[in-house]
Design a protein around this motif. Structure first.
Motif, PDB file in Angstrom:
ATOM      1  N   VAL A  50       0.818  -1.118  -0.218  1.00 27.39           N
ATOM      2  CA  VAL A  50       0.483   0.191  -0.180  1.00 27.39           C
ATOM      3  C   VAL A  50       1.169   1.628  -0.212  1.00 27.39           C
ATOM      4  O   VAL A  50       2.052   1.463   1.158  1.00 27.39           O
ATOM      5  N   VAL A  51       0.780   2.294  -0.894  1.00 26.02           N
ATOM      6  CA  VAL A  51       1.491   3.378  -0.341  1.00 26.02           C
ATOM      7  C   VAL A  51       0.297   4.344  -0.132  1.00 26.02           C
ATOM      8  O   VAL A  51      -1.492   4.533  -1.271  1.00 26.02           O
ATOM      9  N   ALA A  52       0.500   5.730   0.933  1.00 23.61           N
ATOM     10  CA  ALA A  52      -0.639   6.247   1.259  1.00 23.61           C
ATOM     11  C   ALA A  52       0.647   8.063   1.011  1.00 23.61           C
ATOM     12  O   ALA A  52       1.563   7.494   1.540  1.00 23.61           O
ATOM     13  N   THR A  53      -0.469   9.490   0.611  1.00 30.41           N
ATOM     14  CA  THR A  53       0.095  10.488   0.682  1.00 30.41           C
ATOM     15  C   THR A  53       0.778  10.072   1.527  1.00 30.41           C
ATOM     16  O   THR A  53       2.330  11.145   1.386  1.00 30.41           O
ATOM     17  N   THR A  54      -0.139  10.612   2.581  1.00 32.34           N
ATOM     18  CA  THR A  54       0.535  11.576   4.007  1.00 32.34           C
ATOM     19  C   THR A  54       0.951   9.936   4.855  1.00 32.34           C
ATOM     20  O   THR A  54       0.301   9.359   4.982  1.00 32.34           O
ATOM     21  N   GLY A  55       1.606  10.805   5.851  1.00 33.67           N
ATOM     22  CA  GLY A  55       2.107   9.719   7.345  1.00 33.67           C
ATOM     23  C   GLY A  55       0.299   9.920   8.580  1.00 33.67           C
ATOM     24  O   GLY A  55       0.239   8.703   8.404  1.00 33.67           O
ATOM     25  N   MET A  56      -0.753  10.954   7.577  1.00 31.99           N
ATOM     26  CA  MET A  56      -2.069  10.416   8.737  1.00 31.99           C
ATOM     27  C   MET A  56      -2.755   9.495   8.710  1.00 31.99           C
ATOM     28  O   MET A  56      -2.947   8.101   8.712  1.00 31.99           O
ATOM     29  N   SER A 297       1.018  17.248   8.840  1.00 33.60           N
ATOM     30  CA  SER A 297       2.603  16.052   9.204  1.00 33.60           C
ATOM     31  C   SER A 297       2.155  15.817   9.998  1.00 33.60           C
ATOM     32  O   SER A 297       1.823  15.840  11.028  1.00 33.60           O
ATOM     33  N   LEU A 298       2.381  14.256  10.273  1.00 32.63           N
ATOM     34  CA  LEU A 298       2.861  14.026  11.487  1.00 32.63           C
ATOM     35  C   LEU A 298       4.557  14.467  11.658  1.00 32.63           C
ATOM     36  O   LEU A 298       5.754  14.821  10.841  1.00 32.63           O
ATOM     37  N   GLY A 299       5.340  14.345  12.654  1.00 29.90           N
ATOM     38  CA  GLY A 299       6.310  14.329  12.994  1.00 29.90           C
ATOM     39  C   GLY A 299       7.777  12.816  13.421  1.00 29.90           C
ATOM     40  O   GLY A 299       6.400  11.910  12.446  1.00 29.90           O
ATOM     41  N   GLU A 300       8.372  13.805  13.066  1.00 27.70           N
ATOM     42  CA  GLU A 300       9.497  12.431  13.111  1.00 27.70           C
ATOM     43  C   GLU A 300       9.481  11.338  13.846  1.00 27.70           C
ATOM     44  O   GLU A 300       8.631  11.110  15.293  1.00 27.70           O
ATOM     45  N   PRO A 301      10.086  10.020  13.384  1.00 22.76           N
ATOM     46  CA  PRO A 301       9.568   8.722  14.256  1.00 22.76           C
ATOM     47  C   PRO A 301      10.565   9.174  16.131  1.00 22.76           C
ATOM     48  O   PRO A 301      11.762  10.003  15.526  1.00 22.76           O
ATOM     49  N   GLY A 302       9.872   8.481  16.940  1.00 25.12           N
ATOM     50  CA  GLY A 302      10.771   9.510  18.427  1.00 25.12           C
ATOM     51  C   GLY A 302      10.386  10.644  18.538  1.00 25.12           C
ATOM     52  O   GLY A 302      10.233  11.014  19.890  1.00 25.12           O
TER      53      GLY A 302
END
Length: 324
Positions: A50-56, A297-302
């Protein structure tokens, strides 16, 4: 006048034969919906790409798809979807995917046309498609945007998006439909708890102070759902231009209403909001940056904001701490 007839050579006949065979193969492992051919998951396919455009959206699909999906977010943390331009590598990712999920409502700006064309030959679904248009905020038709696309800031609307993802995965992979239903049910329960949590937190802010001022008008659904007045320097799309009049109007509002904090966004440069703060200071009113919010956008991992739920919780806690 007779038409000129050209005799096909052996190579041309071979190409035609192969094309027909390809269509037969596609039709054999596909179903037709609304005039479009959609490939179904084969029994031997180990995992759905699956490809999703945004992190959310990627997070939403992962929560519901669980172990049956491998999700790639096209846009990295901090990327503005309104301005995103797909590279050749991005196009290849979309082409190789079994399924594609995107926001819709013109969130992806210039990519919208690419995504709509992709939907002619594979599952390519806007997660906003099942939301009643009566619940959508107007986009004032700015830059082709009829509706405000930032639906994730009303958790109840994001629950609708979860239902769309659940149903799409089940249609593509009916053998695991019950799994997707169970995952969605559990996740929607978490989202309902989050919705109640937000309402409790916002109540900590005095009613007169429930004014959220941000770089662009991404939080309209949040304001409508949780009882806050929302103002953005730019429109619902960061592609919209702002000028000195917009800066001065917002500055005057802050001064006249004694608003003490504004917020910057992770996917929008802070320069414009800094100009508003400087203008208010010249008029004798101190305004601080209450913190950085995650809008598109979501934040970076962590980061503590790298899933939808933690991102929303970070935003709410930041807003409440600055305004209460």
């Amino acid at each position: 006048m007779d038409q000129l007839k050209v005799k096909k050579g052996p190579l041309q006949r071979l190409k035609m034969t192969l094309s027909v065979l390809a269509l037969i193969i596609v039709a054999a492992c596909s179903k037709v919906e609304g005039g479009m051919i959609h490939a179904l998951r084969g029994e031997e396919q180990e995992i759905i790409q699956v490809v999703a455009t945004t992190g959310m959206i990627a997070d939403l699909v992962q929560q519901i798809g669980g172990t049956e999906v491998q999700v790639t977010a096209l846009m990295r943390p901090g990327v503005d979807p309104h301005l995103f331009k797909a590279s050749q590598g991005d196009i290849q990712k979309l082409d190789k995917a079994n399924m594609v999920f995107y926001g819709g409502l013109h969130l992806e700006g210039k990519m919208t046309e690419i995504l709509e064309k992709l939907g002619r030959h594979k599952y390519t679904v806007p997660v906003s498609k099942d939301i009643d248009q009566a619940l959508l905020r107007s986009g004032a038709d700015i830059n082709g945007t009829q509706f405000d696309p930032h639906i994730w800031f009303d958790v109840k609307l994001w629950i609708s998006a979860a239902g769309t993802v659940r149903d799409t995965l089940a249609a593509y992979d009916p053998n695991h439909a019950e799994l997707y239903r169970q995952n969605a049910e559990a996740y929607i329960e978490e989202l309902n708890a989050l919705d109640a949590e937000i309402k409790d937190k916002i109540n900590e802010i005095p009613e007169s102070g429930r004014v959220l001022v941000t770089a662009h008008d991404a939080f309209g659904y949040f304001g409508d759902a949780y009882g806050m007045k929302v103002m953005g320097l730019q429109g619902i799309s960061t592609a919209a231009e702002y000028g000195s009049k917009d800066v001065s109007n917002l500055r005057d509002y802050l001064v006249e209403n004694k608003i003490k904090a504004v917020f910057v966004e992770s996917s929008v440069p802070p320069k414009a909001m800094e100009a508003v703060i400087a203008g208010a200071k010249e008029k004798g009113h101190a305004v601080i940056i209450g913190g950085e919010l995650y809008s598109d956008s979501l934040g970076e991992p962590g980061s503590g904001a790298d899933t939808y739920i933690t991102m929303v919780r970070h935003n709410v806690n930041t807003i409440v701490e600055a305004l209460k």
